[in-house]
Each structure stands twice: as structure tokens, then as C-alpha cells.
Design a protein around this motif. Structure first.
Motif, mmCIF file in Angstrom:
data_model
loop_
_atom_site.group_PDB
_atom_site.id
_atom_site.type_symbol
_atom_site.label_atom_id
_atom_site.label_comp_id
_atom_site.label_asym_id
_atom_site.label_seq_id
_atom_site.Cartn_x
_atom_site.Cartn_y
_atom_site.Cartn_z
ATOM 1 N N THR A 1 1.095 -1.259 -2.185
ATOM 2 C CA THR A 1 1.248 -0.372 -1.157
ATOM 3 C C THR A 1 2.073 1.023 -1.721
ATOM 4 N N PHE A 2 2.863 0.674 -2.575
ATOM 5 C CA PHE A 2 3.699 1.757 -2.794
ATOM 6 C C PHE A 2 2.723 2.717 -4.198
ATOM 7 N N ALA A 3 1.927 1.907 -4.828
ATOM 8 C CA ALA A 3 1.228 2.691 -5.710
ATOM 9 C C ALA A 3 -0.038 3.635 -4.829
ATOM 10 N N VAL A 4 -0.315 2.857 -3.835
ATOM 11 C CA VAL A 4 -1.315 3.764 -3.372
ATOM 12 C C VAL A 4 -0.951 5.092 -2.559
ATOM 13 N N GLU A 5 0.530 4.873 -1.948
ATOM 14 C CA GLU A 5 1.246 5.709 -1.333
ATOM 15 C C GLU A 5 1.466 6.978 -2.354
ATOM 16 N N ASN A 6 1.932 6.627 -3.469
ATOM 17 C CA ASN A 6 2.165 7.585 -4.367
ATOM 18 C C ASN A 6 0.954 8.323 -5.040
ATOM 19 N N CYS B 1 -13.832 11.072 9.432
ATOM 20 C CA CYS B 1 -12.319 11.662 9.134
ATOM 21 C C CYS B 1 -11.596 11.062 10.222
ATOM 22 N N PRO B 2 -10.446 10.415 9.832
ATOM 23 C CA PRO B 2 -9.608 10.623 8.521
ATOM 24 C C PRO B 2 -10.330 9.448 7.503
ATOM 25 N N TYR B 3 -9.687 9.588 6.260
ATOM 26 C CA TYR B 3 -10.319 8.847 5.167
ATOM 27 C C TYR B 3 -9.113 7.836 5.129
ATOM 28 N N GLY B 4 -9.604 6.556 4.511
ATOM 29 C CA GLY B 4 -8.636 5.432 4.647
ATOM 30 C C GLY B 4 -8.769 4.634 3.158
ATOM 31 N N ILE B 5 -7.619 4.386 2.678
ATOM 32 C CA ILE B 5 -7.437 3.321 1.530
ATOM 33 C C ILE B 5 -6.816 1.984 2.181
ATOM 34 N N PHE B 6 -7.373 1.081 1.701
ATOM 35 C CA PHE B 6 -6.591 -0.199 2.106
ATOM 36 C C PHE B 6 -6.038 -1.042 1.293
ATOM 37 N N VAL B 7 -5.061 -1.813 1.154
ATOM 38 C CA VAL B 7 -4.586 -2.661 0.294
ATOM 39 C C VAL B 7 -4.360 -4.075 1.193
#
Length: 143
Positions: free
Chosen positions: A35-40, A101-107
Motif C-alpha cells: 500500500t505504501f508503494a502504491v501510494e508513492n 472515473c475515478p480510476y482505482g488501483i487495488f492492493v
């Protein structure tokens, strides 16, 4: 719906799970590290995260309320954001692209594996969004 979610998060290698569903990549590390890597990676593209949906927490919290005792995820978060420039471009091509929209990335952490991914988008202008999401995910997983 449950089978779709389980199917969406299975697999070790980067894969497309059925037409118009999701692309996933394995993450070599913990859920929190992912989650940290995705946020960054999102912020690194100059984008602002509008909302983080703690979907795994919600499903765990409401399982009993809906008559289930099955744990689906050890962790599952979805990062929601938009790109003003890219969104304008795809919506000028077709205003109904607003539906994406919005776009999403999941972990997601499932059965001891951590996966990072995004949904797939229709052919045409929305492939530009899919390419952006894939760039962000690959940066997050170290690809």
C-alpha cells in the motif's frame, strides 16, 4: 460476486482475469509495504489520491451482518484518484467515459499472497488510462 472477487485476485504472474475485469501483479513484500508503494507511485506521477477504500476491513466488519463467516482478504485497499489531463482527453473523445472515473488501483492480501492491480478498460481512448494505471502498478511492484 464472491467468485468474481476471488478469481480477480488469484495468480502469481501478471495476468488478465477474464475480459474486462482486472490485471494483477504479485508484490514481493507485506500488504503494508504494497500500500505504501502504491501510494508513492500515484503521488510520484503528480496525482492526488481522492480516497482510499478499506474494502477488506469493511468486508471483515460486515461478514456476520450478512450471514457469512468467511474471511475473504487478509487486507484489501483500493486507491481512487483521477488525472485532470487524461480524464479531459478521454472524455472529450467520448463524454460517457465519465463512467470510468475515478480510476482505482487495488492492493489485496489473499491466501498469503499480496497482489496489486487495476481493472481493464475498453478499447479506444480508455486504453490511455489503462496504460497509466499499469505504469503506476509496475512501479509499485518494482517492475
Amino acid at each position: 460476486m464472491k467468485n468474481l472477487l476471488i478469481g480477480m485476485f488469484m495468480g502469481l504472474a501478471a495476468s488478465q482475469v477474464g475480459a474486462q475485469e482486472a490485471v494483477t501483479y504479485p508484490f514481493d513484500g507485506s500488504f503494508d509495504d504494497a500500500t505504501f508503494a502504491v501510494e508513492n507511485a500515484i503521488i510520484g506521477k503528480g496525482l492526488v489520491i481522492d480516497y482510499v477504500s478499506h474494502t477488506g476491513d469493511m468486508l471483515a466488519r460486515t461478514a456476520e451482518d450478512v450471514g457469512s463467516d468467511k474471511m475473504l482478504f487478509e487486507g484489501a485497499d483500493i486507491f481512487l484518484f483521477c488525472s485532470a489531463q487524461l480524464s479531459r482527453e478521454v472524455m472529450e473523445a467520448d463524454p460517457m467515459n465519465i463512467a470510468h472515473c475515478p480510476y482505482g488501483i487495488f492492493v489485496a492480501a489473499l491466501e498469503g499472497e499480496v497482489l496489486v492491480g487495476h481493472r481493464t478498460y475498453p478499447d479506444g481512448e480508455m486504453q490511455k488510462v489503462q496504460m497509466l494505471l499499469d505504469e503506476i502498478v509496475q512501479e509499485a511492484v518494482g517492475g
